[in-house]
Scaffold this motif. Structure first.
Motif, PDB file in Angstrom:
ATOM      1  N   ASP A 231     -72.901   8.765 -92.094  1.00 31.45           N
ATOM      2  CA  ASP A 231     -73.177   8.722 -90.817  1.00 31.45           C
ATOM      3  C   ASP A 231     -73.037  10.063 -90.252  1.00 31.45           C
ATOM      4  O   ASP A 231     -73.680  10.424 -89.325  1.00 31.45           O
ATOM      5  CB  ASP A 231     -72.444   7.919 -89.957  1.00 31.45           C
ATOM      6  N   LEU A 232     -72.155  10.978 -91.073  1.00 29.17           N
ATOM      7  CA  LEU A 232     -72.326  12.346 -90.609  1.00 29.17           C
ATOM      8  C   LEU A 232     -73.460  13.143 -90.446  1.00 29.17           C
ATOM      9  O   LEU A 232     -73.870  13.903 -89.527  1.00 29.17           O
ATOM     10  CB  LEU A 232     -71.036  12.984 -91.337  1.00 29.17           C
ATOM     11  N   MET A 233     -74.162  13.217 -91.403  1.00 31.20           N
ATOM     12  CA  MET A 233     -75.574  13.712 -91.547  1.00 31.20           C
ATOM     13  C   MET A 233     -76.467  13.042 -90.974  1.00 31.20           C
ATOM     14  O   MET A 233     -77.402  13.476 -90.426  1.00 31.20           O
ATOM     15  CB  MET A 233     -75.915  14.095 -93.106  1.00 31.20           C
ATOM     16  N   GLU A 234     -76.159  11.684 -90.726  1.00 33.76           N
ATOM     17  CA  GLU A 234     -77.496  10.792 -90.154  1.00 33.76           C
ATOM     18  C   GLU A 234     -77.585  11.331 -88.745  1.00 33.76           C
ATOM     19  O   GLU A 234     -78.625  11.352 -88.224  1.00 33.76           O
ATOM     20  CB  GLU A 234     -77.208   9.463 -90.412  1.00 33.76           C
ATOM     21  N   SER A 235     -76.192  11.454 -88.318  1.00 32.75           N
ATOM     22  CA  SER A 235     -76.424  11.593 -86.732  1.00 32.75           C
ATOM     23  C   SER A 235     -76.995  13.012 -86.619  1.00 32.75           C
ATOM     24  O   SER A 235     -77.611  13.230 -85.682  1.00 32.75           O
ATOM     25  CB  SER A 235     -74.852  11.649 -86.057  1.00 32.75           C
ATOM     26  N   LYS A 242     -85.010  14.031 -83.277  1.00 33.43           N
ATOM     27  CA  LYS A 242     -85.402  13.411 -81.992  1.00 33.43           C
ATOM     28  C   LYS A 242     -85.789  11.836 -82.181  1.00 33.43           C
ATOM     29  O   LYS A 242     -86.635  11.538 -81.549  1.00 33.43           O
ATOM     30  CB  LYS A 242     -86.555  14.287 -81.216  1.00 33.43           C
ATOM     31  N   ARG A 243     -84.964  11.083 -83.037  1.00 33.26           N
ATOM     32  CA  ARG A 243     -85.175  10.005 -83.074  1.00 33.26           C
ATOM     33  C   ARG A 243     -83.774   9.121 -83.014  1.00 33.26           C
ATOM     34  O   ARG A 243     -82.854   9.767 -82.774  1.00 33.26           O
ATOM     35  CB  ARG A 243     -85.519   9.737 -84.564  1.00 33.26           C
ATOM     36  N   LYS A 244     -83.854   7.825 -82.802  1.00 31.34           N
ATOM     37  CA  LYS A 244     -82.809   6.995 -82.806  1.00 31.34           C
ATOM     38  C   LYS A 244     -82.136   6.722 -84.127  1.00 31.34           C
ATOM     39  O   LYS A 244     -82.483   6.630 -85.360  1.00 31.34           O
ATOM     40  CB  LYS A 244     -83.093   5.598 -82.514  1.00 31.34           C
ATOM     41  N   PRO A 245     -80.372   7.154 -84.313  1.00 33.46           N
ATOM     42  CA  PRO A 245     -80.095   7.274 -85.562  1.00 33.46           C
ATOM     43  C   PRO A 245     -80.035   5.626 -86.247  1.00 33.46           C
ATOM     44  O   PRO A 245     -79.630   4.654 -85.555  1.00 33.46           O
ATOM     45  CB  PRO A 245     -78.750   7.603 -85.326  1.00 33.46           C
ATOM     46  N   ASN A 246     -79.708   5.881 -87.446  1.00 28.33           N
ATOM     47  CA  ASN A 246     -79.677   4.403 -88.105  1.00 28.33           C
ATOM     48  C   ASN A 246     -78.354   4.447 -88.923  1.00 28.33           C
ATOM     49  O   ASN A 246     -78.092   4.955 -90.249  1.00 28.33           O
ATOM     50  CB  ASN A 246     -80.654   4.513 -89.358  1.00 28.33           C
ATOM     51  N   PHE A 247     -77.345   4.102 -88.341  1.00 30.79           N
ATOM     52  CA  PHE A 247     -76.034   4.230 -88.513  1.00 30.79           C
ATOM     53  C   PHE A 247     -75.653   3.017 -89.434  1.00 30.79           C
ATOM     54  O   PHE A 247     -76.124   2.008 -89.367  1.00 30.79           O
ATOM     55  CB  PHE A 247     -75.080   4.594 -87.197  1.00 30.79           C
TER      56      PHE A 247
END
Length: 266
Positions: A231-235, A242-247
């Protein structure tokens, strides 16, 4: 074009971050140039007070997310030389002249200054909860603000300059054309003090600031590992794209209920 500009006003040094097209985001180059500017200021025999500001709409947007993604390193690459402003070894007072957005690492730069002047349009955010497994738990504590405001800061809510002025985080709130004159006037006042009094008082005040104790720091370190590190790099990728993150949250959903405690990290 230099990413950090400096100018002298007698015994006052103005340090200005200069990447307006990126809201002065902290690239490796900028971190290195800042470290050099603060080192030169520290060792100068003529300069006694600094004013820290930015160019354009932003004071500093914090971590350069695009650079972090390119290098695959969350949090950005630190300079090879020590930065006395960041390490706490700078003995001279620093006044923040906050000209716009102060987000994430940019907020932390403001937090390290001794006096703060902001334009009314400035916006602040402790962004760690949006980028890390553990949010900015310590910033409200350091600022000595009430618990619900510290919680709001830790969870990544945005604050206006007016709100921060009301809770005592900002010393002066001014119109844009009065930002530098007000900061320079504060610097001029500091220069009227006996040099040893100024240096000793700033040092003493800094030592009195609240800080998490060793047990709390151990708990924070454990919590920083409590979750899916992806999730560190996904954020950062979601921000850059410019998209919604997939945590993911946790590698094992049951880990949610296995929170480290003060007893478990003793």
């Amino acid at each position: 074009m230099a990413v950090v500009e400096t100018e002298r006003h007698g015994q006052v040094l103005v340090v200005r971050m200069n990447r307006p097209e990126r809201l002065n985001a902290l690239s490796h180059e900028m971190r290195t140039e800042l470290a050099q500017a603060w080192t030169d200021f520290r060792h100068s025999k003529e300069l006694e007070v600094a004013i820290f500001t930015g160019t354009g709409r932003g004071f500093c947007a914090g971590e350069d997310m695009k650079e972090s993604l390119q290098k695959g390193v969350a949090g950005g690459q630190r300079p090879a030389i020590e930065d006395p402003f960041m390490s706490g070894k700078l003995e001279k007072p620093v006044i923040a002249a906050i000209n716009g957005f102060a987000m994430g690492g940019g907020f932390m730069l403001v937090e390290r200054t001794d006096l703060r002047v902001a334009v009314r349009e400035a916006v602040f955010e402790v962004s760690e909860a949006k980028r890390w497994l553990l949010g900015g738990y310590n910033h409200g504590h350091i600022a000595n603000v009430p618990y619900p405001i510290a919680m709001e800061m830790a969870l990544g809510f945005r604050f206006t300059a007016q709100r921060f002025y009301e809770v005592g985080f900002i010393n002066r709130l001014v119109e844009a054309d009065q930002l530098m004159p007000t900061a320079l006037a504060m610097a001029d006042h500091l220069l009227t003090l006996p040099p040893a009094s100024r240096v000793n008082t700033v040092h003493m005040m800094r030592q009195m600031r609240p800080a998490p104790g060793p047990e709390m720091q151990r708990l924070a370190d454990a919590l920083h590992d409590h979750g899916a590190k992806s999730d560190l790099m996904e954020s950062r990728a979601a921000f850059a794209e410019k998209r919604k993150p997939n945590f993911k949250g946790w590698n094992d959903p049951e880990d949610r209920y296995k929170l480290p405690t003060l007893d478990s990290v003793k």
